[in-house]
Design an enzyme around this catalytic site. Structure first.
Site, short mmCIF file in Angstrom:
data_model
loop_
_atom_site.label_atom_id
_atom_site.label_comp_id
_atom_site.label_asym_id
_atom_site.label_seq_id
_atom_site.Cartn_x
_atom_site.Cartn_y
_atom_site.Cartn_z
N CYS A 141 9.12 5.87 -2.13
CA CYS A 141 8.08 6.89 -2.36
C CYS A 141 8.64 8.30 -2.27
CB CYS A 141 6.89 6.64 -1.44
SG CYS A 141 5.39 7.37 -2.11
N HIS A 195 5.44 0.49 -0.31
CA HIS A 195 5.49 0.48 1.15
C HIS A 195 5.09 -0.92 1.61
CE1 HIS A 195 5.59 4.88 1.28
NE2 HIS A 195 4.50 4.94 0.55
#
Ligand code: GLN
Length: 273
Positions: free
Chosen positions: A95, A203
């Site tokens: 990310c 994630h």
């Protein structure tokens, strides 16, 4: 090739800046899976107040826009990460980490900032709502394979980002989105990779939910010194039933009940898909 007794250093990069989403768990997963194979592994928490230590494998996590800019600026000034990648180190970037190893990414005010340029990707602010939720993506046909030559199983995790990433010709998309947004650049891709650097929006931590990917990264890091990118070593299998139970619990939550009863669940557990 036996890897027992080999040494491996794993560094979690700037957990003080990029620790918002629990991605530091990727370092723990890598270290535990290495230790279970008899590897003499050291896990470092490389905070941003010190020079980045040399390591064989770096993990970089997600974070807010401000700390992301600080992390990128500091990593560029420090120089160690780029130097180690040049020497063959492996990087998993998630990310904010994925965005900052690319060429450019925006800050909170939408001003562009330089990334490290380890991946040929460019991130800009998306026009739509923030991408938040479960993300499932099928590895691209030319994505990294396992050491036994098998395609990686579907990747799953959760995403939470405002930036949208376009993959340039110097990198390759990691996977094709089945559920969620992923890179969000309009081509349906998720993540990117080049050489031994791999970026993703997943994630979870991603390596707890996708252990086959963890072993791909370990295989790269343990390949004999001087091997070309993509060289790997086959690692002894582990009892992953707890990790697979988590994986299927999450995939089932996304897929819904249809067609994913216990029979298909067990069939998938056996094949890892
Ligand atoms: N700040 C970045 C974005 O919103 C990254 C967010 C994250 O790491 N989850 O796009």
């Amino acid at each position: 090739m036996s890897v027992a007794g080999r040494r491996l250093t794993v560094a979690v990069v700037y957990p003080d800046l990029l620790g918002t989403y629990g991605d530091g768990g990727n370092g723990m997963v890598l270290a535990r899976r290495a230790a279970w194979r008899g590897i003499d592994v050291e896990l470092l928490q490389a905070t941003s107040d010190r020079p980045l230590p040399p390591a064989d494998l770096y993990t970089i996590g997600g974070g807010e826009d401000g700390p992301q800019v600080r992390a990128a600026t500091s990593l560029i000034e420090d120089g160690m990460l780029a130097e180690r990648v040049e020497a063959g180190a492996v990087v998993l970037a998630v990310c904010a980490g994925f965005q900052l190893v690319g060429r450019t990414f925006p800050d909170a005010a939408d001003r562009p900032h330089d990334g490290l340029g380890l991946l040929d990707v460019a991130t800009a602010k998306g026009n739509g709502p923030r991408a938040v939720g479960e993300l499932v993506a099928a590895p691209a046909h030319d994505a990294p394979h396992t050491a036994t030559g098998d395609r990686l199983p579907r990747l799953n995790g959760f995403e939470n980002h405002g930036g949208m990433t376009v993959v340039g010709p110097g990198s390759r998309p990691l996977a094709r989105v089945e559920r969620g947004v992923g890179n969000g650049g309009g081509d349906g891709s998720e993540g990117a990779w080049a050489g031994r650097v791999l970026g993703t929006y997943l994630h979870g931590p991603v390596l707890a939910r996708n252990t086959a990917l963890a072993d791909v990264l370990l295989g790269w890091a343990l390949a004999p010194a001087g091997s070309p990118a993509g060289a790997t070593v086959e690692l002894e299998g582990l009892d992953d039933h707890e990790e697979l139970a988590l994986r299927y619990e999450r995939l089932e939550a996304v897929d819904g009940a249809g067609g994913t009863g216990w029979r298909s669940r067990w069939a998938r557990m056996r094949t890892g898909r």
